[in-house]
Design a protein around this motif. Structure first.
Motif, PDB file in Angstrom:
ATOM      1  N   ALA A  50      -3.190 -13.267   9.713  1.00 30.73           N
ATOM      2  CA  ALA A  50      -4.183 -12.682  10.624  1.00 30.73           C
ATOM      3  C   ALA A  50      -5.015 -11.659   9.855  1.00 30.73           C
ATOM      4  N   GLU A  51      -6.335 -11.902   9.812  1.00 33.33           N
ATOM      5  CA  GLU A  51      -7.247 -11.007   9.102  1.00 33.33           C
ATOM      6  C   GLU A  51      -7.773  -9.973  10.095  1.00 33.33           C
ATOM      7  N   ILE A  52      -7.647  -8.720   9.800  1.00 30.25           N
ATOM      8  CA  ILE A  52      -7.806  -7.656  10.798  1.00 30.25           C
ATOM      9  C   ILE A  52      -9.203  -7.590  11.412  1.00 30.25           C
ATOM     10  N   LEU A  78      -0.700  -5.036   4.968  1.00 32.32           N
ATOM     11  CA  LEU A  78       0.551  -4.516   4.406  1.00 32.32           C
ATOM     12  C   LEU A  78       0.527  -4.541   2.883  1.00 32.32           C
ATOM     13  N   LYS A  79      -0.683  -4.742   2.327  1.00 32.46           N
ATOM     14  CA  LYS A  79      -0.805  -4.626   0.869  1.00 32.46           C
ATOM     15  C   LYS A  79      -1.050  -3.165   0.518  1.00 32.46           C
ATOM     16  N   TRP A  80      -0.806  -2.823  -0.731  1.00 31.90           N
ATOM     17  CA  TRP A  80      -1.038  -1.422  -1.135  1.00 31.90           C
ATOM     18  C   TRP A  80      -2.484  -1.032  -0.858  1.00 31.90           C
ATOM     19  N   GLN A  81      -3.421  -1.974  -1.100  1.00 32.43           N
ATOM     20  CA  GLN A  81      -4.851  -1.672  -0.913  1.00 32.43           C
ATOM     21  C   GLN A  81      -5.135  -1.346   0.553  1.00 32.43           C
ATOM     22  N   GLY A  82      -4.391  -1.985   1.448  1.00 34.63           N
ATOM     23  CA  GLY A  82      -4.612  -1.752   2.873  1.00 34.63           C
ATOM     24  C   GLY A  82      -3.904  -0.506   3.379  1.00 34.63           C
ATOM     25  N   GLY A 111       6.080 -10.094   6.401  1.00 35.97           N
ATOM     26  CA  GLY A 111       5.392  -8.980   5.755  1.00 35.97           C
ATOM     27  C   GLY A 111       4.895  -9.401   4.380  1.00 35.97           C
ATOM     28  N   HIS A 112       3.607  -9.093   4.103  1.00 40.58           N
ATOM     29  CA  HIS A 112       3.001  -9.518   2.828  1.00 40.58           C
ATOM     30  C   HIS A 112       2.223  -8.328   2.286  1.00 40.58           C
ATOM     31  N   THR A 113       2.508  -7.692   1.210  1.00 44.69           N
ATOM     32  CA  THR A 113       3.585  -7.896   0.281  1.00 44.69           C
ATOM     33  C   THR A 113       3.938  -6.535  -0.316  1.00 44.69           C
ATOM     34  N   LEU A 115       5.148  -5.742  -3.332  1.00 46.33           N
ATOM     35  CA  LEU A 115       4.741  -5.511  -4.726  1.00 46.33           C
ATOM     36  C   LEU A 115       3.818  -6.645  -5.161  1.00 46.33           C
ATOM     37  N   TRP A 116       2.645  -6.285  -5.653  1.00 45.34           N
ATOM     38  CA  TRP A 116       1.675  -7.237  -6.200  1.00 45.34           C
ATOM     39  C   TRP A 116       0.901  -6.523  -7.297  1.00 45.34           C
ATOM     40  N   GLY A 117       0.473  -7.241  -8.285  1.00 43.20           N
ATOM     41  CA  GLY A 117      -0.333  -6.640  -9.340  1.00 43.20           C
ATOM     42  C   GLY A 117      -1.791  -6.538  -8.947  1.00 43.20           C
ATOM     43  N   ASP A 118      -2.197  -7.184  -7.859  1.00 42.42           N
ATOM     44  CA  ASP A 118      -3.576  -7.111  -7.352  1.00 42.42           C
ATOM     45  C   ASP A 118      -3.601  -6.334  -6.041  1.00 42.42           C
ATOM     46  N   ALA A 119      -4.797  -6.141  -5.506  1.00 41.89           N
ATOM     47  CA  ALA A 119      -4.977  -5.427  -4.231  1.00 41.89           C
ATOM     48  C   ALA A 119      -4.272  -4.073  -4.256  1.00 41.89           C
ATOM     49  N   LEU A 120      -4.497  -3.373  -5.374  1.00 37.15           N
ATOM     50  CA  LEU A 120      -3.919  -2.033  -5.532  1.00 37.15           C
ATOM     51  C   LEU A 120      -5.032  -0.991  -5.405  1.00 37.15           C
ATOM     52  N   VAL A 158       7.923  -9.626  -3.592  1.00 42.53           N
ATOM     53  CA  VAL A 158       6.992  -9.629  -4.726  1.00 42.53           C
ATOM     54  C   VAL A 158       6.060 -10.823  -4.567  1.00 42.53           C
ATOM     55  N   ASN A 159       4.811 -10.617  -4.988  1.00 40.57           N
ATOM     56  CA  ASN A 159       3.802 -11.663  -4.871  1.00 40.57           C
ATOM     57  C   ASN A 159       3.161 -11.918  -6.232  1.00 40.57           C
ATOM     58  N   GLU A 160       3.147 -13.212  -6.631  1.00 37.59           N
ATOM     59  CA  GLU A 160       2.417 -13.625  -7.850  1.00 37.59           C
ATOM     60  C   GLU A 160       2.798 -12.794  -9.078  1.00 37.59           C
ATOM     61  N   THR A 274       3.857 -20.471   2.768  1.00 36.39           N
ATOM     62  CA  THR A 274       3.397 -19.147   3.199  1.00 36.39           C
ATOM     63  C   THR A 274       1.895 -18.962   3.300  1.00 36.39           C
ATOM     64  N   GLU A 275       1.089 -19.836   2.638  1.00 38.57           N
ATOM     65  CA  GLU A 275      -0.361 -19.584   2.629  1.00 38.57           C
ATOM     66  C   GLU A 275      -1.153 -20.904   2.601  1.00 38.57           C
ATOM     67  N   LEU A 276      -0.675 -21.876   3.321  1.00 39.90           N
ATOM     68  CA  LEU A 276      -1.227 -23.235   3.235  1.00 39.90           C
ATOM     69  C   LEU A 276      -2.701 -23.277   3.632  1.00 39.90           C
ATOM     70  N   SER A 324     -12.197 -17.592   6.039  1.00 44.79           N
ATOM     71  CA  SER A 324     -11.306 -18.040   4.964  1.00 44.79           C
ATOM     72  C   SER A 324     -11.773 -17.440   3.644  1.00 44.79           C
ATOM     73  N   TRP A 325     -10.810 -17.240   2.771  1.00 42.56           N
ATOM     74  CA  TRP A 325     -11.103 -16.716   1.419  1.00 42.56           C
ATOM     75  C   TRP A 325     -11.695 -17.807   0.536  1.00 42.56           C
ATOM     76  N   VAL A 326     -11.466 -19.091   0.909  1.00 42.67           N
ATOM     77  CA  VAL A 326     -11.768 -20.214   0.002  1.00 42.67           C
ATOM     78  C   VAL A 326     -13.236 -20.265  -0.427  1.00 42.67           C
TER      79      VAL A 326
HETATM   80  O1  G3I Z   1     -11.302  -3.832   4.350  1.00 40.19           O
HETATM   81  C1  G3I Z   1     -12.251  -3.599   3.293  1.00 40.19           C
HETATM   82  C2  G3I Z   1     -13.562  -3.105   3.859  1.00 40.19           C
HETATM   83  O2  G3I Z   1     -13.362  -1.836   4.480  1.00 40.19           O
HETATM   84  C3  G3I Z   1     -14.590  -2.997   2.738  1.00 40.19           C
HETATM   85  O3  G3I Z   1     -15.850  -2.606   3.285  1.00 40.19           O
HETATM   86  C4  G3I Z   1     -14.714  -4.363   2.048  1.00 40.19           C
HETATM   87  C5  G3I Z   1     -15.716  -4.349   0.918  1.00 40.19           C
HETATM   88  O4  G3I Z   1     -15.124  -3.682  -0.173  1.00 40.19           O
HETATM   89  O5  G3I Z   1     -13.431  -4.747   1.507  1.00 40.19           O
HETATM   90  C6  G3I Z   1     -12.482  -4.904   2.542  1.00 40.19           C
HETATM   91  O6  G3I Z   1     -11.247  -5.264   1.962  1.00 40.19           O
HETATM   92  C7  G3I Z   1     -11.227  -6.622   1.499  1.00 40.19           C
HETATM   93  C8  G3I Z   1     -10.040  -7.323   2.192  1.00 40.19           C
HETATM   94  O7  G3I Z   1      -9.877  -8.671   1.677  1.00 40.19           O
HETATM   95  C9  G3I Z   1     -10.223  -7.385   3.704  1.00 40.19           C
HETATM   96  O8  G3I Z   1     -11.317  -8.221   3.986  1.00 40.19           O
HETATM   97  C10 G3I Z   1     -11.009  -6.609  -0.007  1.00 40.19           C
HETATM   98  O9  G3I Z   1     -12.163  -6.094  -0.632  1.00 40.19           O
HETATM   99  C11 G3I Z   1     -10.759  -8.034  -0.487  1.00 40.19           C
HETATM  100  O10 G3I Z   1     -10.399  -8.024  -1.865  1.00 40.19           O
HETATM  101  C12 G3I Z   1      -9.592  -8.657   0.292  1.00 40.19           C
HETATM  102  O11 G3I Z   1      -9.431 -10.001  -0.141  1.00 40.19           O
HETATM  103  C13 G3I Z   1      -8.154 -10.576   0.184  1.00 40.19           C
HETATM  104  C14 G3I Z   1      -7.436 -10.939  -1.127  1.00 40.19           C
HETATM  105  O12 G3I Z   1      -6.189 -11.596  -0.833  1.00 40.19           O
HETATM  106  C15 G3I Z   1      -7.108  -9.695  -1.957  1.00 40.19           C
HETATM  107  O13 G3I Z   1      -6.243  -8.848  -1.222  1.00 40.19           O
HETATM  108  C16 G3I Z   1      -8.392 -11.825   1.018  1.00 40.19           C
HETATM  109  O14 G3I Z   1      -8.929 -11.472   2.295  1.00 40.19           O
HETATM  110  C17 G3I Z   1      -7.068 -12.576   1.212  1.00 40.19           C
HETATM  111  O15 G3I Z   1      -7.286 -13.821   1.861  1.00 40.19           O
HETATM  112  C18 G3I Z   1      -6.411 -12.854  -0.152  1.00 40.19           C
HETATM  113  O16 G3I Z   1      -5.161 -13.423   0.100  1.00 40.19           O
HETATM  114  C19 G3I Z   1      -4.395 -13.735  -1.098  1.00 40.19           C
HETATM  115  C20 G3I Z   1      -2.932 -13.432  -0.805  1.00 40.19           C
HETATM  116  O17 G3I Z   1      -2.795 -12.059  -0.447  1.00 40.19           O
HETATM  117  C21 G3I Z   1      -2.064 -13.787  -2.010  1.00 40.19           C
HETATM  118  N1  G3I Z   1      -2.247 -15.208  -2.386  1.00 40.19           N
HETATM  119  C22 G3I Z   1      -3.656 -15.571  -2.641  1.00 40.19           C
HETATM  120  C23 G3I Z   1      -4.513 -15.247  -1.424  1.00 40.19           C
HETATM  121  C24 G3I Z   1      -5.953 -15.679  -1.631  1.00 40.19           C
HETATM  122  O18 G3I Z   1      -6.521 -14.926  -2.684  1.00 40.19           O
END
Ligand code: G3I
Length: 364
Positions: A50-52, A78-82, A111-113, A115-120, A158-160, A274-276, A324-326
């Protein structure tokens, strides 16, 4: 998710080739034997990330989560970035909203996640010592897992952590955690999560286990090595999260995947999808054909998985093509809209949803 140049240069597949591949995979599943076939008939909980922003702004999004899902996972909250915009403060607002919604609608939670090296957040990337990294990691997991104890049943601890194309000398990704803590970062995360919530299911979540490319087999081996190391040290771990971002045009190594799943089973480990979704950027533009090919890909993948090891859940990375992120990561050259998920942009079910519903009902 890291991509190599090779991913961007694959040739456009033929329709016949893709459909032939799907049929071959179905035969693989059938050959797995009656026990597995019996296991396949039990319902498998289905869910979605669920994307907020969509969750907050789109009532149809919330309705779709209610209608189709048994399981919900906050996509980013629930990522560090969030959670950790600045070091002393935790922002649980997004996660709390989705957790409350899931509980009010009797959905299970992932809960995701942890520990991850990204989204920090920037401050976490600037850590410099082993002691600081361990202190911050343990503190983070203690506070987050304790807050949702008894509500979030399964954690992607842990993720990736596996290198995209691992080698015997460098099996793990080069992240801040690996640089400061070495391979032990994985053990610290699992040990801490288990201490805080001994009842939670603790999962290692990663991608690209299904591909025929050499990296697929190498990554499967690294995952098994990690699990064996955790087990040898008596550190609680319960399963593997297979992200399953399936490329529509790439060959799958479903025999290799099934051997891997049986190896995990022999170690007493669970699996969950987990992420199909289907990365359809190299599939034909025609939406009807593309949806059929994507559904066939999902069906052959899931039939092979279930024939070898029944997953605890099947979770898609979103429900509707509207969010979608795709497309951002895999833009199509013809600029046709990506169609990676089970519902279209107007929340109409696509053939992929029919496939997923078969597994959810246990009639696959
Ligand atoms: O919430 C902020 C917003 O306040 C800000 O204005 C905006 C612009 O900077 O960014 C927003 O945060 C973004 C967040 O998604 C929420 O939309 C981040 O920049 C962006 O990097 C983040 O992307 C997510 C990505 O993981 C990185 O965390 C994608 O939505 C999400 O689908 C993607 O999911 C990952 C899984 O966690 C791990 N497996 C791969 C998968 C796809 O990459």
């Amino acid at each position: 998710m890291q991509q190599t140049e090779a991913d961007r240069n694959d040739a456009m597949p033929t329709r016949r080739g893709l459909l032939r591949g799907a049929a071959a995979c179905a035969l693989t599943a059938a050959a797995a034997g009656p026990d597995a076939a019996q296991a396949a008939l039990r319902p498998i909980p289905f869910g979605s990330a669920a994307e907020i922003d969509a969750f907050r702004s789109d009532a149809r999004y919330r309705e779709a989560l209610k209608r189709y899902c048994d399981v919900i996972v906050p996509m980013n909250d629930l990522k560090w970035q969030g959670l950790r915009h600045d070091r002393p403060r935790f922002d649980f607002s997004g996660a709390d909203e989705i957790v409350a919604f899931a509980q009010a609608n009797r959905k299970a939670l992932r809960g995701h996640t942890l520990l991850w090296g990204d989204a920090l957040p920037p401050w976490a990337k600037e850590m410099t010592t082993r002691a600081e990294a361990e202190r911050e990691l343990v503190n983070h997991i203690e506070i987050v897992v304790d807050r949702y104890k008894g509500r979030i049943a399964t954690w992607d601890v842990v993720n990736e952590v596996i290198r995209y194309e691992p080698s015997p000398d460098t099996p793990l990704r080069d992240t801040i955690w690996q640089r400061l803590l070495g391979p032990e970062h994985i053990e610290i995360a699992f040990r801490t999560a288990a201490r805080v919530d001994p009842k939670a299911r603790l999962v290692l979540n990663d991608f690209l286990f299904e591909e025929a490319a050499p990296a697929g087999a190498a990554r499967r081996k690294v995952a098994l090595d990690i699990f064996r190391r955790l087990r040898d040290k008596g550190i609680p771990v319960h399963g593997l999260g297979i992200q399953a971002h399936l490329y529509g045009e790439k060959d799958l190594d479903l025999d290799g995947l099934q051997r891997f799943l049986r190896d995990l089973d022999a170690l007493g480990l669970d699996v969950e999808i987990t992420e199909l979704d289907v990365i359809d950027w190299k599939l034909p533009a025609d939406p009807v054909l593309r949806d059929k090919l994507a559904a066939a890909r999902v069906s052959s993948f899931l039939e092979a998985v279930v024939a070898a090891k029944r997953p605890k859940a099947i979770v898609t990375w979103g429900l509707t093509d509207r969010y979608s992120w795709v497309p951002d990561t895999f833009p199509r050259q013809d600029s046709a809209r990506a169609r990676p998920l089970p519902l279209d942009t107007d929340y109409r079910p696509k053939p992929m949803m029919a496939v997923l519903e078969r597994f959810r009902r246990g009639t696959a």
